[in-house]
Design an enzyme around this catalytic site. Structure first.
Site, PDB file in Angstrom:
ATOM      1  N   LYS A  58       0.861  -1.200   0.000  1.00 56.43           N
ATOM      2  CA  LYS A  58       0.000   0.000   0.000  1.00 56.43           C
ATOM      3  C   LYS A  58       0.890   1.241   0.000  1.00 56.43           C
ATOM      4  CE  LYS A  58      -1.939   2.678   2.982  1.00 56.43           C
ATOM      5  NZ  LYS A  58      -1.818   3.974   2.254  1.00 56.43           N
TER       6      LYS A  58
ATOM      7  N   CYS B  60      13.054  10.654   8.232  1.00 64.78           N
ATOM      8  CA  CYS B  60      12.929  10.060   9.567  1.00 64.78           C
ATOM      9  C   CYS B  60      14.252  10.191  10.313  1.00 64.78           C
ATOM     10  CB  CYS B  60      12.503   8.611   9.461  1.00 64.78           C
ATOM     11  SG  CYS B  60      13.470   7.659   8.303  1.00 64.78           S
TER      12      CYS B  60
ATOM     13  N   GLU C  39       9.188  15.236  16.588  1.00 61.80           N
ATOM     14  CA  GLU C  39       9.640  15.154  15.200  1.00 61.80           C
ATOM     15  C   GLU C  39       8.878  16.216  14.403  1.00 61.80           C
ATOM     16  OE1 GLU C  39       8.545  11.550  13.056  1.00 61.80           O
ATOM     17  OE2 GLU C  39      10.574  11.458  12.249  1.00 61.80           O
TER      18      GLU C  39
END
Ligand SMILES: NC(=O)c1ccc[n+]([C@@H]2O[C@H](COP(=O)([O-])OP(=O)(O)OC[C@H]3O[C@@H](n4cnc5c(N)ncnc54)[C@H](O)[C@@H]3O)[C@@H](O)[C@H]2O)c1
Length: 538
Positions: free
Chosen positions: A229, A339, A436
């Site tokens: 996906k 990330c 983050e």
């Protein structure tokens, strides 16, 4: 609106390192026009360059065929430069995931993929890597159009990294060995390393093709079948790449692509009873949901690659100019949407003031603009949600009394561009030092002692990566052993070669991707114990 024509880019190949250092020498003034508050003007953003590619694939890819979703629904995918619709894409949901898993199951149980020799599988992957190289310009353009990243970055860094990764795993396909085990007793004991079955894979939007590669490469090399996906923001390049894989000889049903949303298509995949393994990259919050769905369904094994708040540590002996450039690259690369971004820049007190001045000047020189424009270092953020979130963090930084050195606002008035932003005097307990941000916001903190910076760098729920900048071997060794993170880059950053394992400590993830380690994510170990009659030896 007048569209500008794409003028192409220089074709000389650049490594990630040389591209980052090539940014050093770039001047103060953008080719886009005059400067405002240290940043180049945004007039040209009003006239986005026409991308040099067409969108050919928008349906789901199930059992080797492009098909509409069962519901007939579509969803819009946007151009982050304008927020306007780029294409409408088939929207998969639970029923489409069922269809895709059924195709993958059949392809696994009946073959031919897991029944081919490893050498034959390897050759398919090698042919695919060649096709990727042939289609690099189109794929890079599509990636830029859908994601907003600079075209030069997609073309010269990411696409070569993707084809390198498929060649790397093609090389592994016929080198996966079991063991002969000397057990106690008259037995012949061997281990077989078998494919795990149907792998479910859910990827994010920040590196759509690279994440496709990290997931699909090792799973195919080990003989699995896949339902992937893509992220709802960036569905286009996975469809294109999967089509090329079929052109390379991948049998139908081995790789199925379902575009769609997380809580519908993603959740259906993670909780599917016929999916044997799930691999996910994205936020820590969603990672927890994935693990829960896997546990509540069939206890499928889970690998997670999640968020980070990685420290970049500049020691007192650092060459400041190089440290500034590397720290800048560590944070701002890919619009700060990494990330592993070096999002806490710790600088030794003896060089702190000089570093802050130069980091600010470097951020002000950063070339922001249409990602199809030659020489552009920073395009728009992915979407309005991320754009708003980043601006909220910037506001929080200002309110918590960090010093805003530069930036702090949107760039231009159209699309999702944000000014390169630098905060100094950041304290550990500020939100901008803890969360983050996933945007072009550098936070600079001061430290005094190596032990102190290790303790502070580790005081986070994350543990994905760290950067260490020093000439002193002893300091480097102390830091590399003391920092609790899955990757430590010493005097470099964001080196993502296929052979190097990547993954997180703590809430940055479970397991490792890339390198030899990723093969284990997609293999089962079967022990075969055969009784021996009158063995010549034991
Ligand atoms: N570690 C990374 O590489 C990475 C990548 C993208 C985003 N992020 C972080 O995540 C934050 C949010 O970004 P996001 O919303 O795109 O990430 P996300 O975790 O929501 O999405 C990542 C993928 O997970 C899917 N997903 C979302 N909810 C799901 C669910 N309930 N079940 C199954 N699948 C689901 C999405 O459709 C997408 O494909 C960012 O601000 C950033 O901090 C990290």
């Amino acid at each position: 609106m007048a569209a500008r024509r794409f003028s192409g880019v220089i074709s000389r190949s650049l490594s990630l390192r040389s591209l980052s250092s090539s940014f050093v020498s770039q001047g103060n003034r953008s080719s886009l026009g005059r400067e405002v508050k240290g940043f180049s003007t945004t007039a040209a953003l009003e006239e986005p360059i026409t991308p040099p590619v067409r969108v050919n694939y928008t349906q789901l890819l199930i059992d080797g065929k492009f098909v509409d979703s069962a519901s007939g629904k579509t969803f819009p995918t946007l151009d982050p430069r304008t927020g306007e619709v780029l294409a409408n894409v088939a929207e998969g949901d639970a029923e489409d995931v069922n269809r895709a898993v059924a195709a993958a199951r059949k392809a696994f149980d009946e073959g031919p993929w897991p029944k081919m020799t490893a050498y034959e599988r390897s050759r398919v992957l090698l042919r695919f890597a060649d096709l990727l190289d042939k289609h690099t310009a189109d794929l890079a353009a599509l990636e830029t159009w859908n994601n907003g990243k600079p075209y030069e970055q997609a073309l010269k860094i990411e696409l070569p990294t993707v084809s390198r990764l498929f060649r790397y795993y093609a090389g592994w396909a016929d080198k996966i060995h079991g063991l002969t085990v000397p057990a106690d007793g008259p037995y012949h004991v061997q281990t077989l390393h078998e494919p795990i079955g149907v792998a479910g894979q859910i990827v994010p939007w920040n590196f759509p093709l690279l994440m496709f590669a990290w997931k699909v490469g090792p799973a195919l090399a080990t003989g699995n079948t896949i339902v992937l996906k893509s992220a709802e923001q960036t569905p286009l390049t996975a469809l294109y790449a999967a089509q090329l894989l079929h052109e390379a000889g991948l049998p139908p049903g081995v790789l199925n692509i379902v575009s769609g949303y997380g809580p519908t298509a993603g959740a259906a995949l993670a909780s599917h009873m016929d999916v044997d393994k799930i691999a996910f990259t994205g936020s820590t919050e969603t990672g927890k949901i994935i693990q829960e769905l896997a546990a509540k369904s069939n206890l499928k094994p889970v690998t997670l690659e999640l968020g980070g708040k990685s420290p970049f540590i500049v020691c007192e002996d650092a060459n400041i100019d190089r440290a500034v450039e590397l720290a800048h690259f560590a944070l701002f690369f890919n619009q700060g949407q990494c990330c592993a971004a070096g999002s806490r820049t710790f600088v030794h007190e003896s060089v702190y003031d000089e570093f802050v001045e130069k980091a600010k000047a470097r951020a002000q020189r950063r070339k922001v603009g249409d990602p199809f424009q030659k020489g552009i270092e920073q395009g728009p953020q992915i979407d309005s949600e991320q754009f708003e979130k980043i601006l909220r963090y910037i506001k929080s930084g200002i309110e918590s009394d960090a010093t805003l050195e530069c930036g702090g606002d949107r760039f231009g008035s159209k699309g999702y561009y944000i000014q390169p932003t630098v905060f100094s005097n950041v304290k550990d307990d500020m939100l901008i030092a803890q969360d983050e941000i996933f945007g072009p916001v550098q936070t600079i903190l001061k430290f005094k002692e190596v032990d102190e910076v290790i303790q502070r760098a580790n005081a986070t729920r994350y543990g994905l990566a760290s950067g260490v900048f020093t000439k002193n071997l002893d300091t480097a060794n102390t830091l590399t052993r003391g920092l609790r993170a899955g990757t430590i880059w010493v005097n470099c950053f964001d080196v993502f070669d296929a052979a190097i394992p990547f993954g997180g400590y703590k809430m940055s993830g479970i397991g490792r991707e890339k390198g030899i380690y990723s093969l284990h994510n997609y293999l089962q170990v079967k022990a075969v114990v055969t009784a021996l009659e009158n063995p010549a030896w034991l």
